[in-house]
Design a protein around this motif. Structure first.
Motif, PDB file in Angstrom:
ATOM      1  N   ILE A  36       0.850  -1.186   0.000  1.00 21.16           N
ATOM      2  CA  ILE A  36       0.000   0.000   0.000  1.00 21.16           C
ATOM      3  C   ILE A  36       0.892   1.244   0.000  1.00 21.16           C
ATOM      4  N   GLY A  37       0.830   1.994  -1.098  1.00 20.50           N
ATOM      5  CA  GLY A  37       1.671   3.169  -1.236  1.00 20.50           C
ATOM      6  C   GLY A  37       0.984   4.468  -0.871  1.00 20.50           C
ATOM      7  N   GLU A  38      -0.337   4.536  -1.066  1.00 20.77           N
ATOM      8  CA  GLU A  38      -1.056   5.790  -0.845  1.00 20.77           C
ATOM      9  C   GLU A  38      -2.291   5.555   0.004  1.00 20.77           C
ATOM     10  N   GLY A  39      -2.455   6.396   0.997  1.00 23.91           N
ATOM     11  CA  GLY A  39      -3.720   6.517   1.700  1.00 23.91           C
ATOM     12  C   GLY A  39      -4.346   7.845   1.299  1.00 23.91           C
ATOM     13  N   TRP A  40      -5.433   7.785   0.525  1.00 25.51           N
ATOM     14  CA  TRP A  40      -6.158   9.008   0.181  1.00 25.51           C
ATOM     15  C   TRP A  40      -7.024   9.356   1.384  1.00 25.51           C
ATOM     16  N   MET A  41      -6.602  10.361   2.144  1.00 24.83           N
ATOM     17  CA  MET A  41      -7.223  10.676   3.428  1.00 24.83           C
ATOM     18  C   MET A  41      -8.453  11.577   3.268  1.00 24.83           C
ATOM     19  N   ILE A  42      -8.378  12.516   2.321  1.00 26.27           N
ATOM     20  CA  ILE A  42      -9.502  13.399   2.010  1.00 26.27           C
ATOM     21  C   ILE A  42      -9.543  13.514   0.501  1.00 26.27           C
ATOM     22  N   GLY A  43     -10.535  12.899  -0.132  1.00 24.56           N
ATOM     23  CA  GLY A  43     -10.556  12.845  -1.587  1.00 24.56           C
ATOM     24  C   GLY A  43     -11.954  12.936  -2.162  1.00 24.56           C
ATOM     25  N   ASP A  44     -12.053  13.606  -3.299  1.00 26.86           N
ATOM     26  CA  ASP A  44     -13.308  13.767  -4.033  1.00 26.86           C
ATOM     27  C   ASP A  44     -12.954  13.704  -5.511  1.00 26.86           C
ATOM     28  N   HIS A  45     -12.638  12.506  -5.979  1.00 26.95           N
ATOM     29  CA  HIS A  45     -12.105  12.313  -7.326  1.00 26.95           C
ATOM     30  C   HIS A  45     -12.717  11.037  -7.903  1.00 26.95           C
ATOM     31  N   PRO A  46     -12.894  10.938  -9.224  1.00 24.93           N
ATOM     32  CA  PRO A  46     -13.417   9.701  -9.799  1.00 24.93           C
ATOM     33  C   PRO A  46     -12.603   8.466  -9.448  1.00 24.93           C
ATOM     34  N   ASN A  47     -11.323   8.645  -9.163  1.00 23.25           N
ATOM     35  CA  ASN A  47     -10.483   7.501  -8.805  1.00 23.25           C
ATOM     36  C   ASN A  47     -10.441   7.215  -7.312  1.00 23.25           C
TER      37      ASN A  47
END
Length: 328
Positions: A36-47
């Protein structure tokens, strides 16, 4: 907001990456299997769209919160009239168990951006770094498009890149057009434009998660690199005195500051912008007034909070360092 604005905490979206590891577990985060390389902590994106996990809005995605509450969430600087635009920033924690690809990001004006996508200006704050850890940060002086293209064609790309040693507390501003790469042994917080567009120049000839080489984007990269300088800047940050903010990065898209909490620190959001807090080290609490009952959330390293512009008064208490991000 129908409910009184309050600090929002989100369930992170974890991203498997060939260069990732398991270091984000140290923040108490639950990781799926794999690197696991990335934790998206606050995100609003299609991905990747994170969902609120506390309070009356629990279970709603950030996109749903944004569509419902607009100005109260964003502030007047960030909210479009119809609330249709995505949240302007994307907040990540990065575990670099191996070297990332050498890459560059376009700006908003690049005419070959994917449909609906933005450019990507970002900044890194180094949370932890193993002895000898480094990053790639820009081109060496005198490198031009022509000499760089030749070096790539001849397999000599690394000769054109600047390496920088890093340690915890270092901060790097990375405008669009800056060639860069985090390297093995680095744990970082990333504040960036809400974009998932990356052009890879070099990936160490390694296979991706599917066993096949990952795509490179040489022509796009050569097109968007700022050969005369992008405005990138770095600093080794001293711990500011308690109750003071130290400016780390100011861009057209975000301002990032570092603060030290030692005791009680009363603060406020303004109607102009939301605030994002990232706890770097230490522990304490985030509190805010509420007509029914004062709100309180314990905080620890790796915690990320979105404070709506309409929140108003809040207080940080305890002993910890924190990053504060908002719209300029």
């Amino acid at each position: 907001m129908t409910t009184k604005p309050y600090p929002l905490q989100f369930q992170p979206e974890m991203k498997e990456r060939v260069w990732g590891g398991r270091a984000l577990e140290q923040f108490g985060l639950q990781l799926p299997d794999g690197p696991i390389g990335e934790g998206w902590m606050i995100g609003d994106h299609p991905n990747g769209t994170t969902k609120v996990m506390n309070g009356p809005l629990a279970g709603l995605g950030l996109d749903e919160v944004r569509e419902r509450y607009g100005y109260v969430l964003f502030g007047t600087k960030g909210a479009p009239a119809d609330n249709s635009t995505r949240f302007p920033l994307l907040i990540k924690l990065l575990d670099c168990n191996d070297d990332l690809s050498v890459q560059v990001h376009p700006d908003n004006e690049y005419d070959r951006l994917p449909p609906g996508e933005l450019g990507k200006t970002e900044m890194w704050y180094i949370l932890d770094a193993k002895p000898g850890a480094k990053i790639i940060y820009g081109l060496k002086p005198g490198v031009t498009r022509e000499t760089f293209a030749q070096a790539i064609a001849e397999g000599r790309i690394l000769e054109s890149l600047q390496e920088v040693d890093v340690k915890a507390g270092d901060s790097f501003y990375i405008p669009a057009g800056t060639v860069h790469a985090l390297c093995a042994g680095v744990l970082a917080a990333e504040i960036q434009q809400n974009s998932d567009t990356t052009y890879r120049l070099y990936d160490y000839d390694r296979p991706g998660l599917d066993g096949k080489p990952r795509a490179l984007h040489i022509e796009d990269s050569l097109n968007v690199i700022a050969y005369e300088g992008s405005g990138a800047s770095r600093m080794t940050t001293e711990l500011p005195g308690p109750g003071q903010w130290l400016l780390l990065a100011r861009s057209p898209y975000f301002t990032v500051e570092k603060g030290a909490v030692d005791g009680t620190w009363p603060l406020q959001t303004t109607p102009e912008s939301f605030v994002i807090l990232i706890v770097c080290e230490g522990t304490g609490a985030l509190t805010w007034p509420d007509s029914a009952q004062p709100g309180r959330i314990p905080v620890k390293p790796g915690d990320c909070f979105l404070l709506p512009a309409g929140l108003g008064d809040y207080t940080l208490e305890g002993t910890f360092t924190v990053l504060r991000s908002y719209l300029p």
